[in-house]
Design a protein around this motif. Structure first.
Motif, PDB file in Angstrom:
ATOM      1  N   ALA A  54     -13.001  -7.055  17.558  1.00 16.44           N
ATOM      2  CA  ALA A  54     -14.342  -7.636  17.503  1.00 16.44           C
ATOM      3  C   ALA A  54     -14.434  -8.735  16.448  1.00 16.44           C
ATOM      4  N   ALA A  55     -13.709  -8.553  15.338  1.00 14.15           N
ATOM      5  CA  ALA A  55     -13.723  -9.526  14.241  1.00 14.15           C
ATOM      6  C   ALA A  55     -12.279  -9.825  13.838  1.00 14.15           C
ATOM      7  N   PRO A  56     -11.560 -10.617  14.639  1.00 13.86           N
ATOM      8  CA  PRO A  56     -10.138 -10.864  14.366  1.00 13.86           C
ATOM      9  C   PRO A  56      -9.910 -11.868  13.233  1.00 13.86           C
ATOM     10  N   THR A  57     -10.206 -11.416  12.021  1.00  8.61           N
ATOM     11  CA  THR A  57     -10.014 -12.256  10.842  1.00  8.61           C
ATOM     12  C   THR A  57      -9.001 -11.590   9.920  1.00  8.61           C
ATOM     13  N   LEU A  58      -8.439 -12.363   9.026  1.00 12.90           N
ATOM     14  CA  LEU A  58      -7.473 -11.811   8.079  1.00 12.90           C
ATOM     15  C   LEU A  58      -8.087 -10.715   7.203  1.00 12.90           C
ATOM     16  N   PRO A  59      -9.289 -10.903   6.644  1.00 12.95           N
ATOM     17  CA  PRO A  59      -9.856  -9.816   5.830  1.00 12.95           C
ATOM     18  C   PRO A  59     -10.048  -8.512   6.613  1.00 12.95           C
ATOM     19  N   THR A  60     -10.481  -8.611   7.864  1.00 10.12           N
ATOM     20  CA  THR A  60     -10.661  -7.414   8.681  1.00 10.12           C
ATOM     21  C   THR A  60      -9.314  -6.742   8.939  1.00 10.12           C
ATOM     22  N   LEU A  61      -8.323  -7.531   9.306  1.00  5.16           N
ATOM     23  CA  LEU A  61      -6.984  -7.007   9.565  1.00  5.16           C
ATOM     24  C   LEU A  61      -6.427  -6.317   8.326  1.00  5.16           C
ATOM     25  N   LEU A  62      -6.553  -6.957   7.179  1.00  7.08           N
ATOM     26  CA  LEU A  62      -6.011  -6.378   5.942  1.00  7.08           C
ATOM     27  C   LEU A  62      -6.763  -5.121   5.530  1.00  7.08           C
ATOM     28  N   ALA A  63      -8.080  -5.098   5.732  1.00  5.15           N
ATOM     29  CA  ALA A  63      -8.857  -3.896   5.410  1.00  5.15           C
ATOM     30  C   ALA A  63      -8.393  -2.711   6.255  1.00  5.15           C
ATOM     31  N   VAL A  64      -8.174  -2.959   7.537  1.00  4.86           N
ATOM     32  CA  VAL A  64      -7.686  -1.902   8.435  1.00  4.86           C
ATOM     33  C   VAL A  64      -6.309  -1.431   7.983  1.00  4.86           C
ATOM     34  N   VAL A  65      -5.431  -2.361   7.664  1.00  5.24           N
ATOM     35  CA  VAL A  65      -4.068  -2.012   7.249  1.00  5.24           C
ATOM     36  C   VAL A  65      -4.081  -1.240   5.928  1.00  5.24           C
ATOM     37  N   VAL A  66      -4.940  -1.623   4.994  1.00  2.00           N
ATOM     38  CA  VAL A  66      -5.014  -0.931   3.707  1.00  2.00           C
ATOM     39  C   VAL A  66      -5.444   0.522   3.910  1.00  2.00           C
ATOM     40  N   LEU A 112      -5.564   2.453   6.779  1.00  2.00           N
ATOM     41  CA  LEU A 112      -4.645   3.239   7.600  1.00  2.00           C
ATOM     42  C   LEU A 112      -3.279   3.393   6.930  1.00  2.00           C
ATOM     43  N   GLY A 113      -2.831   2.352   6.222  1.00  2.91           N
ATOM     44  CA  GLY A 113      -1.557   2.432   5.507  1.00  2.91           C
ATOM     45  C   GLY A 113      -1.593   3.467   4.391  1.00  2.91           C
ATOM     46  N   ALA A 114      -2.704   3.534   3.671  1.00  6.54           N
ATOM     47  CA  ALA A 114      -2.842   4.530   2.604  1.00  6.54           C
ATOM     48  C   ALA A 114      -2.842   5.942   3.183  1.00  6.54           C
ATOM     49  N   LEU A 115      -3.543   6.116   4.294  1.00  5.94           N
ATOM     50  CA  LEU A 115      -3.558   7.431   4.942  1.00  5.94           C
ATOM     51  C   LEU A 115      -2.162   7.803   5.458  1.00  5.94           C
ATOM     52  N   ASN A 116      -1.469   6.834   6.011  1.00  5.89           N
ATOM     53  CA  ASN A 116      -0.123   7.104   6.513  1.00  5.89           C
ATOM     54  C   ASN A 116       0.816   7.510   5.377  1.00  5.89           C
ATOM     55  N   ALA A 117       0.742   6.825   4.261  1.00  6.71           N
ATOM     56  CA  ALA A 117       1.550   7.212   3.096  1.00  6.71           C
ATOM     57  C   ALA A 117       1.108   8.579   2.582  1.00  6.71           C
ATOM     58  N   GLY A 118      -0.196   8.848   2.679  1.00 12.33           N
ATOM     59  CA  GLY A 118      -0.729  10.140   2.243  1.00 12.33           C
ATOM     60  C   GLY A 118      -0.172  11.311   3.023  1.00 12.33           C
ATOM     61  N   GLY A 119       0.120  11.094   4.295  1.00 12.99           N
ATOM     62  CA  GLY A 119       0.731  12.154   5.093  1.00 12.99           C
ATOM     63  C   GLY A 119       2.241  12.075   5.132  1.00 12.99           C
ATOM     64  N   GLY A 120       2.776  10.854   5.064  1.00 13.24           N
ATOM     65  CA  GLY A 120       4.216  10.659   5.198  1.00 13.24           C
ATOM     66  C   GLY A 120       5.017  11.185   4.024  1.00 13.24           C
ATOM     67  N   ALA A 121       4.559  10.924   2.810  1.00 10.54           N
ATOM     68  CA  ALA A 121       5.313  11.371   1.632  1.00 10.54           C
ATOM     69  C   ALA A 121       5.434  12.898   1.590  1.00 10.54           C
ATOM     70  N   PRO A 122       4.343  13.650   1.710  1.00 12.91           N
ATOM     71  CA  PRO A 122       4.507  15.107   1.719  1.00 12.91           C
ATOM     72  C   PRO A 122       5.187  15.621   2.991  1.00 12.91           C
ATOM     73  N   VAL A 130       0.843  -1.200   0.000  1.00 14.88           N
ATOM     74  CA  VAL A 130       0.000   0.000   0.000  1.00 14.88           C
ATOM     75  C   VAL A 130       0.876   1.247   0.000  1.00 14.88           C
ATOM     76  N   THR A 131       1.927   1.246   0.801  1.00 15.36           N
ATOM     77  CA  THR A 131       2.834   2.387   0.858  1.00 15.36           C
ATOM     78  C   THR A 131       3.528   2.595  -0.490  1.00 15.36           C
ATOM     79  N   LEU A 132       3.962   1.515  -1.106  1.00 10.86           N
ATOM     80  CA  LEU A 132       4.612   1.587  -2.408  1.00 10.86           C
ATOM     81  C   LEU A 132       3.721   2.268  -3.445  1.00 10.86           C
ATOM     82  N   ILE A 133       2.444   1.972  -3.402  1.00  9.04           N
ATOM     83  CA  ILE A 133       1.500   2.547  -4.365  1.00  9.04           C
ATOM     84  C   ILE A 133       1.063   3.949  -3.962  1.00  9.04           C
ATOM     85  N   ALA A 134       0.740   4.145  -2.680  1.00  6.77           N
ATOM     86  CA  ALA A 134       0.128   5.397  -2.233  1.00  6.77           C
ATOM     87  C   ALA A 134       1.123   6.555  -2.090  1.00  6.77           C
ATOM     88  N   ALA A 135       2.365   6.280  -1.735  1.00  6.40           N
ATOM     89  CA  ALA A 135       3.321   7.372  -1.494  1.00  6.40           C
ATOM     90  C   ALA A 135       3.572   8.245  -2.735  1.00  6.40           C
TER      91      ALA A 135
END
Length: 195
Positions: free
Chosen positions: A94-106, A108-118, A53-58
């Protein structure tokens, strides 16, 4: 000494990104294993996903900051992270599944790259050419060493001391607030001629 204010503002800008990176990119796999009882092979997908996500979003964030302004993109990104990270931790607990974990990471990771690069670009642009490399190096080393390098230790300690599995969210929120505060004292550098 002449640029102490810029160093403080730069460290403030780096804090939100480095804490978010420490938790979202680096710690989330450990969190999934220790707190969510996910198998290690499954949990490691969080780190891989965050990296992709960082590779793409940054680069996209860098281009957007050139067009719309660095402060605006940094501010929106870290305001959204500060707003969403606590509900994200509630969701993955509440829902400790791989899809939930990956959705959260996608997200939050995109937002982090959105602020980190600039954010990185802004820090470089704060300093005049004769001290740019030194100024950026000091800011980045301080911010990353204190808030990123110790980030996983800090959130692990916070969970142990508080007994609250959402403690990493509070750490990220506090660091994002520091970044948003620092932005108030940072000039917009997009579109300005560097000296």
């Amino acid at each position: 000494r002449q640029h102490l204010g810029k160093i403080v503002a730069g460290v403030g800008i780096i804090v939100g990104g480095t804490a978010s990176n420490a938790v979202i990119v680096l710690y989330m796999s450990t969190y999934a294993i220790r707190q969510l009882a996910m198998p290690a092979t499954t949990a490691l997908f969080a780190g891989v996903t965050a990296g992709l996500v960082t590779l793409i979003a940054a680069p996209i964030a860098g281009a957007l900051s050139d067009r719309f302004g660095r402060r605006k993109l940094i501010g929106i990104s870290y305001l959204l992270i500060a707003t969403l990270i606590y509900p994200a931790f509630i969701l993955i607990n509440a829902a400790p599944t791989l899809p939930t974990l990956l959705a959260v990471v996608v997200v939050l990771g995109a937002l982090n790259a959105g602020g980190g690069a600039p954010g990185i670009i802004t820090i470089a642009e704060l300093f005049p050419a004769e001290v740019r490399a030194t100024g950026m190096s000091v800011v980045y080393a301080l911010g990353v060493a204190l808030f990123g390098g110790f980030g996983q230790f800090i959130v692990t300690w916070l969970i142990a001391v508080s007994g609250n599995p959402f403690a990493p969210a509070f750490y990220v929120i506090a660091c994002c607030v520091a970044t948003l505060t620092a932005l108030r004292f940072t000039p917009e550098t997009s579109g300005t001629k560097l000296i």
